[in-house]
Design a protein around this motif. Structure first.
Motif, mmCIF file in Angstrom:
data_model
loop_
_atom_site.group_PDB
_atom_site.id
_atom_site.type_symbol
_atom_site.label_atom_id
_atom_site.label_comp_id
_atom_site.label_asym_id
_atom_site.label_seq_id
_atom_site.Cartn_x
_atom_site.Cartn_y
_atom_site.Cartn_z
ATOM 1 N N LYS A 120 79.188 80.168 65.136
ATOM 2 C CA LYS A 120 78.265 79.244 65.531
ATOM 3 C C LYS A 120 76.973 79.771 65.574
ATOM 4 O O LYS A 120 75.756 79.011 65.455
ATOM 5 C CB LYS A 120 78.721 78.772 66.810
ATOM 6 N N PHE A 166 78.738 78.203 75.765
ATOM 7 C CA PHE A 166 79.148 77.190 74.858
ATOM 8 C C PHE A 166 79.968 76.173 75.652
ATOM 9 O O PHE A 166 80.366 75.034 75.045
ATOM 10 C CB PHE A 166 80.161 77.847 74.076
ATOM 11 N N ASP A 197 84.690 82.532 65.465
ATOM 12 C CA ASP A 197 84.245 81.330 65.494
ATOM 13 C C ASP A 197 82.904 81.094 66.467
ATOM 14 O O ASP A 197 81.918 80.532 65.918
ATOM 15 C CB ASP A 197 85.271 80.449 66.107
ATOM 16 N N GLN A 253 73.285 76.511 73.211
ATOM 17 C CA GLN A 253 73.218 77.779 72.363
ATOM 18 C C GLN A 253 72.365 78.749 73.174
ATOM 19 O O GLN A 253 71.692 79.849 72.585
ATOM 20 C CB GLN A 253 72.767 77.628 71.001
#
Length: 824
Positions: free
Chosen positions: A562, A600, A558, A605
């Motif tokens: 991202k 996160f 996950d 980012q």
């Protein structure tokens, strides 16, 4: 541009205008247009010959270009286009006359790309210019140009496919192998990521269904561990102050948490008496009076710290999975297991050990990512070994590049073992991939996996950032809610007794459900053979590890996704780059752990390293806890002189199996002989399975049943066999500890080495004084040298560039059998 096309520029200088104030001449634009040669004088007045003030006014007053799609807006005052240039005049005079739709029927030389009115026109103009120019070249030049163009196109296509740029990650165009890191490596594509996600989700869903639903499966496979995981990504990314109440971990059963009054630190007397602990009969499984990591026994600050440790532990799990998935140099995901006969899988076929089941269960998750799962079983029994000496042989018994370490000596620790486990954790952090250490306990209490021990809780808290945790088979089964105590009381059935079939949830293993041989199917349903788990008990352990690791893979994927969706190279988060050396890089952080997922937490980012960089042609290095021991916690149980070192111990182990590389090497063996026990396939296999497979008489199953472990030695019995000389790894010797272990039995150290007057032991040709030796770390081993004299005032041993250890029998004597040599 449109105004220029309509006649404001000279027919002899058809370039985009840019006024040079210093020279009042036309200059090329920033688009990289080369300067034009001066044009021939013309009798007609052009805008370029006017003063700059008049030229600007003329441009302002110039009517706009008619709209071709709307004739009603055409302006009759639109000036006529300039007459075509005479042949040979102007930069573009070599172009053949053609119709240009962008100039409303104008017939003349092609309009340069920056003078045309639309994208379609500009592209056509570019093509016309290139075609016309190309036609003026000689055949030889055209052939050479075509060859060069083909080469460039081919190279560009190759780089597009092979180079793992961030764009390629996002688009999923990167396939196959890549060579950007000095040699071929694996690349995780977007398609592979999706396939891996599906495989991991399929496994998790299977286990949810198999154990009666998501809640029950989580209780049995995740919440029953000694310390808590945080395997929900949304919950994990929340601030710790907002975390949910973890007391639910203990509240899933009415029996949990009802009796947490004052009490002593109960490790259980049964741990200290092997026979009582091994043979439960019809006794109840012990329930802990005090659980030291239960919220009811913690202050608010301690509860907050517990949540912090849970997040640290989970971070290590996620980073382990992410780095394996993204590492271009990694083709295997390796889990190494150290332990006793329980680890070896004795009383069962090797095929039914928890490692074999785990490999079969978890392999489909790693396969779509191009990784092969290997679960190495280095369990050993019958040679007098224990956790105390085998942890020193970590790097020889197992591959040094393991991703996860398992440790299991349930019946040898006798309520202790923290010294060996802490040493293993700390030495493991000196291996290339800094593996997590997970302990497997065969038994466990009904309401905690040994969380009733303060020492265990201290160890979990101190090394949470390094992923340390423990799972208990019996505790996991209790957390499913089955009332084993009532069954014992009312029906006299102890599911954890000898040869009991069925665990209250299932009557056999998943793979046993399709077994046509009823005897084999029943055998696969045994929870405990005796003190050894049976196949169904081992399935509980395998499923718990598979569940946690599968969830770790999902969470890692996950986060990787991202980054991909944001157009970033996910490797920048999990790796650092090094061109000067190959050492693992380090950075700050509590307990020395880097948190590559921290960005996160706030939804941004940010990259762990250069936010705009990709790995390119540089060598990727893991951004893991520092390899220096200074940043690790202070040792709680192990001797700092031995467990706070920059290298794991060096070991030469003559027993089987070994998956790593020996530290010491034999300089001169002379006539000393190496031997191993010649075990057949029935060794360590239970009587029921032996009978089953003898009836089948299938060589393939004989191989599947065969255990790997066997005692081994290098031995001599008289002086004629000469001197056995070992070359020690001097460069890695930092402390000076030297240990020799004998075979076979528990008490051979003293008789075979210390009190053997016929055995002479030398270090660098100097005879060692046996009065300074002692039995250590268990009864089959002797500590020949405690430390170099810089660490031990009583020692007369110094480190030298070459370190040679020798053993020699002065005359015929009892056989000397060496099983291990250990050095620090």
């Amino acid at each position: 541009n449109e105004q220029n096309i309509m006649g404001t520029t000279s027919s002899k200088s058809p370039q985009r205008k840019s006024v040079d104030n210093d020279h009042n001449t036309m200059s090329p634009t920033s688009a990289g247009i080369f300067p034009l040669p001066p044009s021939k004088p013309s009798s007609s007045t052009s805008s370029s010959s006017l003063p700059s003030s008049m030229r600007r006014r003329r441009e302002v007053e110039m009517p706009t270009k008619p709209y071709r799609d709307d004739p009603s807006r055409c302006d009759e005052s639109t000036p006529e286009p300039p007459p075509p240039e005479e042949e040979g005049e102007g930069l573009y005079s070599f172009l053949p006359p053609h119709r240009n739709d962008d100039t409303d029927g104008y017939i003349g030389p092609a309009v340069p790309p920056y003078r045309s009115g639309g994208l379609r026109g500009r592209l056509r103009a570019d093509l016309a210019i290139c075609t016309a120019a190309f036609s003026q070249l000689s055949k030889t030049t055209r052939a050479a140009a075509l060859l060069m163009a083909c080469g460039l196109i081919s190279y560009g296509a190759h780089r597009l496919v092979e180079t793992p740029t961030a764009a390629n990650f996002v688009s999923g165009l990167t396939v196959g192998r890549e060579k950007d890191f000095g040699y071929e490596g694996r690349v995780l594509t977007k398609a592979q990521l999706k396939d891996t996600q599906r495989a991991a989700r399929k496994l998790v869903d299977l286990l949810h269904h198999y154990y009666g639903g998501e809640t029950t499966a989580e209780n049995m496979l995740m919440r029953s561990w000694q310390a808590q995981w945080k395997l929900d990504l949304n919950e994990y990314l929340e601030n710790e102050e907002e975390d949910g109440d973890e007391t639910a971990v203990w509240d899933d059963d009415d029996d949990f948490g009802d009796d947490f009054g004052d009490g002593d630190d109960s490790n259980g007397d049964s741990h200290r008496h092997r026979d009582k602990h091994r043979h439960l009969g019809n006794k109840y499984v012990k329930q802990a009076k005090v659980i030291h990591n239960h919220p009811d026994n913690l202050t608010p600050d301690q509860i907050q710290q517990q949540k912090h440790h849970s997040k640290q532990r989970t971070t290590k799990l996620i980073t382990t999975m992410a780095r394996a998935l993204l590492n271009p140099h990694q083709d295997y995901f390796k889990i190494g297991t150290l332990g006793s006969s329980v680890t070896a899988g004795h009383e069962n076929c090797h095929y039914d050990s928890y490692q074999s089941q785990l490999e079969r269960t978890l392999s489909p998750v790693f396969q779509p990512a191009g990784l092969t799962l290997s679960v190495q079983n280095a369990g050993e029994a019958g040679c007098g070994d224990s956790h105390e000496n085998q942890v020193f042989c970590l790097a020889h018994n197992l591959s040094p590049d393991v991703d996860i370490l398992h440790y299991s000596w349930t019946y040898s620790e006798h309520g202790g073992g923290q010294n060996a486990r802490e040493s293993l954790i700390r030495w493991g952090q000196q291996l290339p991939r800094r593996p997590m250490v997970h302990q497997l306990v065969a038994r466990g209490m009904s309401n905690t996996c040994e969380g009733n021990s303060k020492d265990n809780v201290m160890l979990n808290n101190a090394y949470a950032a390094y992923g340390y945790n423990a799972f208990c088979i019996q505790t996991g089964l209790y957390f499913g809610g089955y009332d084993y105590d009532r069954e014992i009381e009312k029906e006299g059935i102890n599911r954890f007794g000898r040869q009991q079939v069925g665990d209250g949830y299932h009557e056999t293993t998943r793979y046993g459900e399709s077994e046509e041989d009823e005897a084999r199917k029943k055998s696969l349903g045994i929870v405990f053979r005796n003190w050894h788990p049976g196949p169904l008990g081992f399935q509980m352990a395998s499923d718990a590890f598979a569940y946690v690791y599968g969830m770790g893979v999902l969470m890692a994927l996950d986060l990787i996704e991202k980054d991909m969706n944001a157009g970033l190279d996910p490797r920048d988060r999990w790796f650092v780059k090094s061109t000067a050396d190959r050492d693992l890089q380090s950075a700050g952080g509590e307990y020395g752990e880097i948190d590559p997922i921290a960005s996160f937490d706030t939804g941004d980012q940010n990259r762990l390293r250069n936010p705009n960089s990709t790995l390119g042609h540089l060598e990727p290095q893991l951004s893991l806890p520092p390899q220096t021991v200074d940043d690790m916690p202070e040792p709680l149980f192990c001797n700092p002189l031995y467990c706070s070192i920059p290298h794991p111990p060096s070991c030469l182990n003559y027993e089987n199996p070994t998956f790593g590389v020996p530290g010491p090497t034999v300089r001169n063996q002379n006539s000393w002989t190496i031997s191993h026990d010649d075990n057949d396939w029935t060794f360590g296999v239970g009587a029921s399975d032996i009978a089953i497979f003898k009836r089948r008489n299938d060589d393939e199953w004989f191989k599947k049943c065969s255990h790997l472990d066997a005692c081994g030695t290098i031995a001599a019995s008289d002086s004629s066999q000469g001197e056995l000389i070992f070359e020690l790894p001097a460069s890695n010797m930092t402390t000076g500890l030297i240990i020799v272990c004998g075979c076979c039995g528990n008490n051979v150290g003293e008789t075979m080495f210390l009190k053997n007057e016929n055995l002479e032991i030398k270090l660098n040709r100097k005879v060692l004084n046996k009065s300074k030796m002692d039995v250590y770390p268990n009864e089959k081993c002797v500590r020949l040298v405690k430390a170099f004299k810089e660490f031990d005032k009583s020692s007369d041993i110094s480190k030298e560039d070459e370190m040679l250890m020798s053993f020699h029998l002065k005359k015929n004597a009892n056989e000397v059998k060496i099983s291990h040599l250990i050095f620090l």
